[in-house]
Design a protein around this motif. Structure first.
Motif, PDB file in Angstrom:
ATOM      1  N   SER A 123      -9.617   1.322   3.849  1.00 34.64           N
ATOM      2  CA  SER A 123     -10.209   0.370   2.914  1.00 34.64           C
ATOM      3  C   SER A 123      -9.353   0.377   1.641  1.00 34.64           C
ATOM      4  CB  SER A 123     -11.651   0.747   2.584  1.00 34.64           C
ATOM      5  OG  SER A 123     -11.673   1.979   1.931  1.00 34.64           O
ATOM      6  N   PHE A 124      -9.205  -0.745   1.031  1.00 37.11           N
ATOM      7  CA  PHE A 124      -8.435  -0.832  -0.208  1.00 37.11           C
ATOM      8  C   PHE A 124      -9.187  -1.702  -1.201  1.00 37.11           C
ATOM      9  CE2 PHE A 124      -7.081  -4.342   2.405  1.00 37.11           C
ATOM     10  CZ  PHE A 124      -6.961  -5.407   1.542  1.00 37.11           C
ATOM     11  N   ARG A 125      -8.956  -1.392  -2.469  1.00 33.29           N
ATOM     12  CA  ARG A 125      -9.591  -2.148  -3.524  1.00 33.29           C
ATOM     13  C   ARG A 125      -8.691  -3.309  -3.911  1.00 33.29           C
ATOM     14  NH1 ARG A 125      -9.836   0.513  -8.968  1.00 33.29           N
ATOM     15  NH2 ARG A 125      -8.852  -1.336  -9.772  1.00 33.29           N
TER      16      ARG A 125
END
Length: 105
Positions: free
Chosen positions: A14-16
């Motif tokens: 997951s990445f912001r």
């Protein structure tokens, strides 16, 4: 195919998502110094599009605004403060070397 036999399967990370540097309400103008100054390096150079994370159209508008601000002397063309400091330091050290040579010769 069995999951254990897939050696090259990448794990999902997951990445912001980063916020865009220019909001939809911001106007790109040579008068908007707070916006323009974010896209200039410490030396006074215009940062690249990859570093700024701008679209091509936004980068062109920022570049034109920076150039207009420089022409109207709202922004400096170069930021030479560090170079002047270095020049003063080298002058002092070379003067010291010359004095030391005179004393020992």
């Amino acid at each position: 195919m069995d999951k254990s036999k897939r050696p090259f399967l990448k794990s999902k990370r997951s990445f912001r998502r980063r916020l865009p540097p220019i909001q939809s309400g911001d106007r790109i103008s040579y008068r908007n110094m707070s916006l323009i100054s974010r896209f200039i390096s410490e030396q006074g150079k215009i940062l690249s599009r990859r570093v700024n994370r701008l679209t091509l159209k936004q980068q062109r508008l920022i570049t034109m605004a920076i150039k207009q601000a420089r022409i109207l002397s709202l922004l400096p063309f170069l930021n030479n403060e560090k170079q002047f400091e270095r020049a003063e330091l080298t002058d002092r050290t070379t003067g010291l070397r010359i004095r030391m040579k005179r004393v020992y010769s």
